[in-house]
Design an enzyme around this catalytic site. Structure first.
Site, PDB file in Angstrom:
ATOM      1  N   SER A 144       0.804  -1.315   0.067  1.00  0.00           N
ATOM      2  CA  SER A 144       0.049   0.001   0.191  1.00  0.00           C
ATOM      3  C   SER A 144       0.806   1.226   0.068  1.00  0.00           C
ATOM      4  O   SER A 144       1.712   1.308  -0.785  1.00  0.00           O
ATOM      5  CB  SER A 144      -0.992   0.076   0.977  1.00  0.00           C
ATOM      6  OG  SER A 144      -2.179   1.063   0.853  1.00  0.00           O
ATOM      7  N   ASP A 188      -9.434  -5.091  -5.274  1.00  0.00           N
ATOM      8  CA  ASP A 188      -9.123  -4.200  -4.312  1.00  0.00           C
ATOM      9  C   ASP A 188      -9.893  -2.941  -4.009  1.00  0.00           C
ATOM     10  O   ASP A 188      -9.668  -2.129  -5.140  1.00  0.00           O
ATOM     11  CB  ASP A 188      -7.514  -3.903  -4.369  1.00  0.00           C
ATOM     12  CG  ASP A 188      -6.786  -3.052  -3.135  1.00  0.00           C
ATOM     13  OD1 ASP A 188      -7.531  -2.485  -2.526  1.00  0.00           O
ATOM     14  OD2 ASP A 188      -5.556  -2.818  -3.393  1.00  0.00           O
ATOM     15  N   HIS A 238      -7.452  -6.003  -0.518  1.00  0.00           N
ATOM     16  CA  HIS A 238      -6.041  -5.197   0.059  1.00  0.00           C
ATOM     17  C   HIS A 238      -5.531  -5.782   0.751  1.00  0.00           C
ATOM     18  O   HIS A 238      -4.051  -5.797   0.390  1.00  0.00           O
ATOM     19  CB  HIS A 238      -6.570  -3.642  -0.002  1.00  0.00           C
ATOM     20  CG  HIS A 238      -5.492  -2.785   0.376  1.00  0.00           C
ATOM     21  ND1 HIS A 238      -4.822  -2.317  -0.680  1.00  0.00           N
ATOM     22  CD2 HIS A 238      -4.934  -2.200   1.436  1.00  0.00           C
ATOM     23  CE1 HIS A 238      -3.813  -1.524  -0.382  1.00  0.00           C
ATOM     24  NE2 HIS A 238      -3.953  -1.168   0.983  1.00  0.00           N
TER      25      HIS A 238
END
Length: 242
Positions: free
Chosen positions: A110, A193, A217
């Protein structure tokens, strides 16, 4: 007496030969540190170094020595990726000093992909990083960041932010200013995601972009279908020690 000494001599010789074979077999099974780069794991927004505990165990099973796996814990998990990049710079220095390796690989999840790229592009990462694998990183921002605008980290992830415009200027592939140190960059992202919106924000020019489906995610950190892709991103020939 002579017969006894001969028997003892033969026994010692046999034990010695067996020990040589045992040592050779053991050498085949024990990972050689110089064949791998140390791996630095970089967490994302509100993340934690413990997010990579499972991945560490898996890499050990793939031949990485346990003392070659390091996960950073940022002091401000919602703070600026610029500040985080400076923390990463210090962290990598310490890893290289401890392992005596010349470079590290980085696996970033991320927002961790942004601080990683900033470190490589503007600090000294180009000289210290071999491979980068990002998992669901918002390289071009995410609309989800609007829900956290009271944090600097979220504001930087707004699509079209000054931070992202600077980071993606000229060359999106994070090779920094050192043209002799070409970094292999892999971006793995999922069409399922919903945190990275749109999920295609993870596509980065000049990298190997790999789209998968059906993985969330957070699932990018643990899903078994992602593991071989991470391995491919890390194994491009190993590294040299100092």
């Amino acid at each position: 007496m002579k017969k006894t000494r001969s028997l003892v001599s033969i026994a010692v010789t046999i034990v010695f030969i067996l020990s040589i074979f045992s040592t050779a077999e053991a050498a085949k099974k024990v990972p050689v540190a110089s064949e791998k780069d140390p791996v630095v794991f970089v967490h994302g927004f509100t993340g934690s170094s413990s997010s990579f505990d499972n991945m560490k165990e898996w890499l050990i099973s793939q031949g990485w020595p346990s003392n070659y796996l390091y996960a950073i814990q940022y002091s401000d998990t919602t703070g600026s990726s610029v500040d985080n990049a400076y923390e990463l710079q210090t962290f990598v220095k310490n890893v290289l000093r401890q392992t005596k390796a010349s470079k590290v690989d980085i696996v970033a999840h991320s927002m961790g992909g942004l601080s990683t790229r900033y470190y490589v592009k503007y600090l000294e990462g180009a000289q210290n990083v071999d491979d980068i694998v990002t998992l669901g990183s918002p390289h071009h921002g995410t609309n989800s960041s609007y829900f956290g605008l009271w944090t600097e980290g979220a504001r930087e992830m707004v699509p079209g932010s000054a931070f992202l415009n600077e980071l993606n200027s000229v060359d999106e592939t994070p090779n920094g200013s050192d043209t002799s140190a070409v970094i292999q960059c892999t971006s793995i992202y999922s069409s399922a995601d919903t945190v990275i919106n749109p999920y295609t924000s993870s596509i980065i020019e000049g990298a190997e972009n790999i789209e998968i489906s059906g993985v969330s995610h957070s699932g990018l950190l643990t899903d078994s279908t992602v593991r071989p892709l991470i391995l491919d991103g890390l194994e491009d020939g190993g590294q040299n020690t100092n």
